[in-house]
Design a protein around this motif. Sequence first.
Motif, mmCIF file in Angstrom:
data_model
loop_
_atom_site.group_PDB
_atom_site.id
_atom_site.type_symbol
_atom_site.label_atom_id
_atom_site.label_comp_id
_atom_site.label_asym_id
_atom_site.label_seq_id
_atom_site.Cartn_x
_atom_site.Cartn_y
_atom_site.Cartn_z
ATOM 1 N N ARG A 63 -37.259 -18.272 18.086
ATOM 2 C CA ARG A 63 -36.143 -18.503 19.265
ATOM 3 C C ARG A 63 -36.555 -18.189 20.263
ATOM 4 O O ARG A 63 -36.481 -17.710 21.521
ATOM 5 C CB ARG A 63 -35.354 -20.146 18.834
ATOM 6 N N ASN A 64 -35.425 -16.918 19.749
ATOM 7 C CA ASN A 64 -34.613 -16.108 20.308
ATOM 8 C C ASN A 64 -35.735 -15.976 21.228
ATOM 9 O O ASN A 64 -35.832 -14.732 22.501
ATOM 10 C CB ASN A 64 -33.576 -16.170 20.756
ATOM 11 N N ALA A 65 -36.843 -14.592 20.640
ATOM 12 C CA ALA A 65 -37.031 -13.423 21.104
ATOM 13 C C ALA A 65 -38.613 -14.532 22.073
ATOM 14 O O ALA A 65 -39.162 -13.457 22.810
ATOM 15 C CB ALA A 65 -37.804 -12.332 19.252
ATOM 16 N N GLY A 66 -39.056 -15.420 21.547
ATOM 17 C CA GLY A 66 -40.266 -15.874 21.385
ATOM 18 C C GLY A 66 -39.795 -16.521 22.838
ATOM 19 O O GLY A 66 -40.367 -16.172 24.670
ATOM 20 N N ALA A 67 -38.464 -16.820 23.338
ATOM 21 C CA ALA A 67 -38.079 -17.340 25.086
ATOM 22 C C ALA A 67 -37.524 -16.129 25.639
ATOM 23 O O ALA A 67 -38.182 -15.943 26.741
ATOM 24 C CB ALA A 67 -36.335 -18.042 24.931
ATOM 25 N N LEU A 68 -36.799 -14.672 25.073
ATOM 26 C CA LEU A 68 -36.371 -14.073 25.872
ATOM 27 C C LEU A 68 -38.244 -13.249 26.342
ATOM 28 O O LEU A 68 -38.747 -12.917 27.835
ATOM 29 C CB LEU A 68 -35.825 -12.428 25.354
ATOM 30 N N SER A 69 -38.960 -13.361 25.486
ATOM 31 C CA SER A 69 -40.059 -12.357 26.021
ATOM 32 C C SER A 69 -40.986 -13.321 26.641
ATOM 33 O O SER A 69 -41.585 -12.751 28.477
ATOM 34 C CB SER A 69 -41.421 -12.634 24.949
ATOM 35 N N GLN A 70 -40.859 -14.588 27.366
ATOM 36 C CA GLN A 70 -40.902 -15.370 28.182
ATOM 37 C C GLN A 70 -40.052 -15.306 29.169
ATOM 38 O O GLN A 70 -40.425 -15.798 30.862
ATOM 39 C CB GLN A 70 -41.234 -17.072 27.892
ATOM 40 N N ILE A 71 -39.493 -15.237 29.270
ATOM 41 C CA ILE A 71 -38.163 -14.683 30.289
ATOM 42 C C ILE A 71 -38.176 -13.631 30.953
ATOM 43 O O ILE A 71 -38.789 -13.866 32.743
ATOM 44 C CB ILE A 71 -37.026 -14.829 30.702
ATOM 45 N N ALA A 72 -39.211 -12.693 30.610
ATOM 46 C CA ALA A 72 -39.677 -11.169 30.840
ATOM 47 C C ALA A 72 -40.527 -11.146 31.447
ATOM 48 O O ALA A 72 -40.875 -10.903 32.348
ATOM 49 C CB ALA A 72 -39.642 -10.052 29.657
ATOM 50 N N VAL A 74 -41.937 -14.253 32.913
ATOM 51 C CA VAL A 74 -41.604 -14.712 34.569
ATOM 52 C C VAL A 74 -40.740 -13.950 35.452
ATOM 53 O O VAL A 74 -41.125 -13.634 36.661
ATOM 54 C CB VAL A 74 -40.633 -16.039 34.446
ATOM 55 N N VAL A 75 -40.128 -12.921 35.040
ATOM 56 C CA VAL A 75 -39.257 -11.778 35.767
ATOM 57 C C VAL A 75 -40.418 -11.233 36.447
ATOM 58 O O VAL A 75 -40.434 -10.234 37.664
ATOM 59 C CB VAL A 75 -38.111 -11.054 35.364
ATOM 60 N N ILE A 76 -41.310 -10.305 35.215
ATOM 61 C CA ILE A 76 -42.075 -9.588 35.871
ATOM 62 C C ILE A 76 -42.928 -9.850 36.859
ATOM 63 O O ILE A 76 -43.336 -9.917 37.915
ATOM 64 C CB ILE A 76 -42.756 -8.815 34.756
ATOM 65 N N GLY A 77 -43.981 -11.731 36.537
ATOM 66 C CA GLY A 77 -45.250 -11.997 37.332
ATOM 67 C C GLY A 77 -44.485 -12.615 38.578
ATOM 68 O O GLY A 77 -45.292 -12.417 39.686
ATOM 69 N N ASN A 79 -42.583 -10.621 40.391
ATOM 70 C CA ASN A 79 -42.693 -9.267 41.110
ATOM 71 C C ASN A 79 -43.882 -8.826 40.932
ATOM 72 O O ASN A 79 -44.634 -7.963 41.269
ATOM 73 C CB ASN A 79 -42.020 -8.196 40.825
ATOM 74 N N LEU A 80 -44.572 -8.696 39.944
ATOM 75 C CA LEU A 80 -45.787 -7.980 39.734
ATOM 76 C C LEU A 80 -47.191 -8.487 39.220
ATOM 77 O O LEU A 80 -46.284 -10.326 39.003
ATOM 78 C CB LEU A 80 -46.184 -6.988 38.717
ATOM 79 N N PRO A 81 -48.667 -8.474 39.859
ATOM 80 C CA PRO A 81 -49.630 -10.285 39.655
ATOM 81 C C PRO A 81 -50.278 -9.868 37.920
ATOM 82 O O PRO A 81 -51.058 -9.523 37.476
ATOM 83 C CB PRO A 81 -50.520 -9.082 40.890
ATOM 84 N N VAL A 82 -48.827 -10.392 37.064
ATOM 85 C CA VAL A 82 -49.170 -10.801 35.881
ATOM 86 C C VAL A 82 -49.607 -11.807 35.717
ATOM 87 O O VAL A 82 -50.152 -12.411 34.443
ATOM 88 C CB VAL A 82 -48.844 -10.405 34.808
ATOM 89 N N PHE A 83 -49.600 -13.096 36.323
ATOM 90 C CA PHE A 83 -50.029 -14.846 35.995
ATOM 91 C C PHE A 83 -51.229 -14.562 36.571
ATOM 92 O O PHE A 83 -52.384 -13.139 36.910
ATOM 93 C CB PHE A 83 -49.143 -15.326 37.224
ATOM 94 N N THR A 84 -52.499 -15.161 35.895
ATOM 95 C CA THR A 84 -53.789 -16.076 36.050
ATOM 96 C C THR A 84 -54.619 -15.742 37.219
ATOM 97 O O THR A 84 -55.219 -14.966 37.770
ATOM 98 C CB THR A 84 -53.868 -16.999 35.256
ATOM 99 N N GLN A 85 -52.998 -16.357 38.779
ATOM 100 C CA GLN A 85 -53.995 -15.876 39.935
ATOM 101 C C GLN A 85 -52.310 -14.858 40.313
ATOM 102 O O GLN A 85 -52.709 -15.138 41.550
ATOM 103 C CB GLN A 85 -53.812 -16.984 40.304
ATOM 104 N N GLY A 86 -52.406 -14.082 39.716
ATOM 105 C CA GLY A 86 -51.762 -13.418 40.725
ATOM 106 C C GLY A 86 -50.614 -13.186 40.624
ATOM 107 O O GLY A 86 -50.274 -13.237 39.337
ATOM 108 N N GLY A 87 -49.346 -13.080 41.260
ATOM 109 C CA GLY A 87 -47.968 -13.170 40.979
ATOM 110 C C GLY A 87 -47.516 -12.607 42.084
ATOM 111 O O GLY A 87 -48.013 -12.998 43.460
ATOM 112 N N GLY A 88 -45.755 -12.748 42.355
ATOM 113 C CA GLY A 88 -44.975 -12.284 43.365
ATOM 114 C C GLY A 88 -43.383 -13.889 43.930
ATOM 115 O O GLY A 88 -44.840 -14.253 42.917
ATOM 116 N N ILE A 89 -43.421 -13.704 44.167
ATOM 117 C CA ILE A 89 -42.185 -14.699 44.403
ATOM 118 C C ILE A 89 -42.733 -16.254 45.221
ATOM 119 O O ILE A 89 -42.642 -17.336 44.900
ATOM 120 C CB ILE A 89 -41.161 -14.512 45.344
ATOM 121 N N GLY A 90 -44.004 -15.841 45.678
ATOM 122 C CA GLY A 90 -44.509 -17.197 46.111
ATOM 123 C C GLY A 90 -45.202 -17.959 45.081
ATOM 124 O O GLY A 90 -45.999 -18.865 45.453
#
Length: 194
Positions: A63-72, A74-77, A79-90
């Motif tokens: 649980r901790n590793a899984g949640a921590l990986s996803q928190i990271a 979201v934080v990276i996404g 700031n950087l385009p790592v989500f499916t349709q890009g990224g950034g605060i918008g």
Amino acid sequence: MSAPNEILWAIIGLLLTIGGTFLEAFFVSNPPWDWSTQGVQTISLGVTYQIGAVLLAACLGGRNAGALSQIAYVVIGLNLPVFTQGGGIGYIKEPSFGYILGFIAGAWVCGFLAFRVQPRVETLAFSCLCGLLTIHAYGVGYLMIFHGINWSVLGAEPLMEAIMKYTISPLPSQLVVICSVTVVAFALRQLMFY
């Protein structure tokens, strides 16, 4: 699980999630004995391995590793385009962002359940299913909240249409991905003796 192992699995989970975001899931439609004559025939499932990566990291790291990986993730996404349709605060105005937030809770739930009992295919499948349902609960909740706010992105798409697009339509394909994740997680947990 020790803290260094959890950090290692969190990093692996982060990398798997980023890679899975851009890797389309396929289903092999012909049996292996036909591969030499017909080749490997595949059918696209219409989803990526992103959710599979989230749940695999939780099944293997807890649980901790899984949640921590996803928190990271979201934080990276944000700031950087790592989500499916890009990224950034918008990206928080994207209707799919609630599902991404659900990755954190879904990974935690899946990891928690995966380590409650000895790993068996059934228990790992159940933990993955609970994680997937958690992700979708967050996603639908996000759609409902922001549909109520009527942001311009969501205002163009009725709520039921958005739920159909982001939850109902991909769910059968995501269940197929969960079957694969369950088998891989079970095999790896047996190989790693935990």
